[in-house]
Design an enzyme around this catalytic site. Structure first.
Site, PDB file in Angstrom:
ATOM      1  N   ALA A 198       2.056   2.324  -6.488  1.00  0.00           N
ATOM      2  CA  ALA A 198       1.873   1.003  -6.811  1.00  0.00           C
ATOM      3  C   ALA A 198       0.777   0.451  -5.692  1.00  0.00           C
ATOM      4  O   ALA A 198       0.654   1.225  -4.799  1.00  0.00           O
ATOM      5  CB  ALA A 198       3.241   0.301  -6.743  1.00  0.00           C
ATOM      6  N   LYS A 199       0.106  -0.072  -5.951  1.00  0.00           N
ATOM      7  CA  LYS A 199      -0.605  -0.807  -5.188  1.00  0.00           C
ATOM      8  C   LYS A 199      -0.031  -1.893  -4.871  1.00  0.00           C
ATOM      9  O   LYS A 199      -0.880  -2.995  -4.984  1.00  0.00           O
ATOM     10  CB  LYS A 199      -2.322  -0.460  -6.097  1.00  0.00           C
ATOM     11  CG  LYS A 199      -3.149  -0.813  -5.229  1.00  0.00           C
ATOM     12  CD  LYS A 199      -4.864  -1.046  -5.780  1.00  0.00           C
ATOM     13  CE  LYS A 199      -5.399  -0.970  -5.204  1.00  0.00           C
ATOM     14  NZ  LYS A 199      -6.205   0.006  -3.959  1.00  0.00           N
ATOM     15  N   CYS A 200       0.188  -2.225  -4.168  1.00  0.00           N
ATOM     16  CA  CYS A 200       1.113  -3.217  -3.375  1.00  0.00           C
ATOM     17  C   CYS A 200       0.757  -3.454  -2.095  1.00  0.00           C
ATOM     18  O   CYS A 200       0.679  -2.697  -0.913  1.00  0.00           O
ATOM     19  CB  CYS A 200       2.730  -3.526  -3.791  1.00  0.00           C
ATOM     20  SG  CYS A 200       3.338  -1.608  -3.185  1.00  0.00           S
ATOM     21  N   TYR A 221      -0.112  -0.921   2.754  1.00  0.00           N
ATOM     22  CA  TYR A 221      -1.068  -1.015   2.693  1.00  0.00           C
ATOM     23  C   TYR A 221      -0.468  -2.005   4.579  1.00  0.00           C
ATOM     24  O   TYR A 221      -1.690  -1.257   5.703  1.00  0.00           O
ATOM     25  CB  TYR A 221      -2.087  -2.254   2.511  1.00  0.00           C
ATOM     26  CG  TYR A 221      -2.938  -0.995   1.366  1.00  0.00           C
ATOM     27  CD1 TYR A 221      -3.884  -0.400   1.575  1.00  0.00           C
ATOM     28  CD2 TYR A 221      -2.074  -1.070   0.191  1.00  0.00           C
ATOM     29  CE1 TYR A 221      -4.711   0.387   0.339  1.00  0.00           C
ATOM     30  CE2 TYR A 221      -2.714  -0.530  -0.510  1.00  0.00           C
ATOM     31  CZ  TYR A 221      -3.409  -0.168  -0.520  1.00  0.00           C
ATOM     32  OH  TYR A 221      -4.378   0.836  -2.241  1.00  0.00           O
TER      33      TYR A 221
END
Length: 365
Positions: A203-205, A209
């Site tokens: 997932a790009k959450c 990061y």
């Protein structure tokens, strides 16, 4: 306001946009992620009501209650893609429908409502149309688009929120790494991992990061540009960089990249590189690559090139590799032939310089 796949956007032009002269001065050296356009898109969601109140409006701070759910439970996702000027004066985006699909997949993993893909792409069209003058004319420049969504409901309690805000902003950018295209150095983290099986690696959450920042800071302390993460189970196999996928190029021009097993972000540039390489007749493989093999194959000369890829950095060669016990170079440390060929081929498609046989280019204007 419609709650279906297609939303009606209310357009509220910025009453005090940046002047043409000031905009030109900013675009002379935009850097990356430092300056922003005059407008943004906002769309709201509420359980039982769906998506509503879609607007293009002046870019401004977002009012937020201290008890907004995102501040406490981190329900947040985002995407990144670019708009490009073409030689004929038009504007294109590259594979926005793929970003829309990944945005929806990220939402599902984070227990958030999925924005309909048509509304996602349309929101970016609207933003580009009103802020097209912010797209750099420099050959390496582009308009970086950042759609994101977060839990805006005011409550304290561990459950999926009932209200969300989708926002899209835009930033004129140059090269992601300062100094243009040159091999970057990487630090192989001995202590930190990016994601574990069953986690949020695909997932790009924002949390992914945030968790990588301490390792990235460690990389910088060791004189490197980026961190490389190994798998969380055996601490043996290469997963990805802090914000990019990784490819290995061998002496027979075979391309190898780690497989998508749930711990690696399914990069759109990654998928595009696999398709372009196969189309050019190169052998492509998705299989695990151990760090020990990376080091041994670089020493023997079997491994000729390594590159990182992603929307922000596009395709960037990797030269120097550092780790606690030493360091080594890949292919003499310079940019490789396959890496630079793929980079140019991808850039030509993105900017409309060659026929788009894959149907990847979205002509916005």
């Amino acid at each position: 306001m419609s709650g279906g796949d297609k939303l009606d956007f209310e357009i509220r032009p910025n009453p005090a946009p940046v002047s043409a002269a000031d905009r030109a001065a900013l675009l002379a050296n935009p850097g990356f992620g430092r300056i922003f356009t005059d407008h943004m898109v906002t769309i709201r969601y509420a359980d039982g009501k769906g998506w509503y109140d879609a607007r293009v409006e002046a870019r401004a701070p977002i009012p937020m209650d201290p008890a907004a759910a995102v501040l406490h439970y981190a329900q947040e996702i985002f995407e990144g893609l670019k708009a490009y000027r073409t030689a004929d004066g038009g504007v294109t985006m590259f594979r926005p429908e793929a970003n829309a699909a990944r945005f929806a997949a990220s939402a599902q993993r984070m227990a958030m409502p999925a924005l309909p893909p048509e509304a996602f792409v349309d929101s970016l069209h609207r933003l580009i149309e009103i802020d097209r003058e912010w797209i750099p004319t420099d050959p390496d420049g582009s308009l970086y688009l950042r759609p994101f969504m977060f839990a805006s409901e005011v409550f304290l309690g561990v459950r999926p929120a009932n209200e969300y805000l989708y926002v899209a902003i835009a930033s004129p950018v140059g090269s992601y790494f300062t100094g243009g295209v040159k091999p970057v150095s990487v630090w192989v983290s001995p202590d930190y991992t990016r994601a574990a099986p069953g986690g949020t690696g695909a997932a790009k959450c924002g949390g992914n990061y945030a968790a990588s920042l301490v390792a990235q800071a460690e990389a910088i302390e060791h004189g490197c540009d980026q961190v490389v993460f190994l798998d969380a189970v055996e601490r043996r196999y290469v997963d990805e960089l802090g914000g990019m996928n990784v490819f290995f190029v061998y002496d027979d021009d075979t391309l190898v990249t780690p497989p998508l097993t749930g711990t690696i972000l399914p990069g759109i540039t990654r998928e595009s590189v696999l398709a372009l390489a196969a189309e050019a007749g190169q052998r492509v493989e998705e299989r695990p690559v151990s760090f020990a093999d990376w080091q041994a194959d670089a020493a023997s000369g079997r491994l000729r090139e390594v590159f990182a890829c992603g929307t922000a950095a596009v395709i960037t060669p990797i030269g120097q590799v550092k780790f606690p016990d030493g360091e080594f170079l890949v292919g003499g440390g310079g940019p490789g032939r396959v890496t630079m060929t793929l980079r140019q081929r991808l850039a030509d498609i993105q900017r409309g310089n060659v026929p788009d046989t894959h149907g990847w280019v979205d002509r916005v204007l």
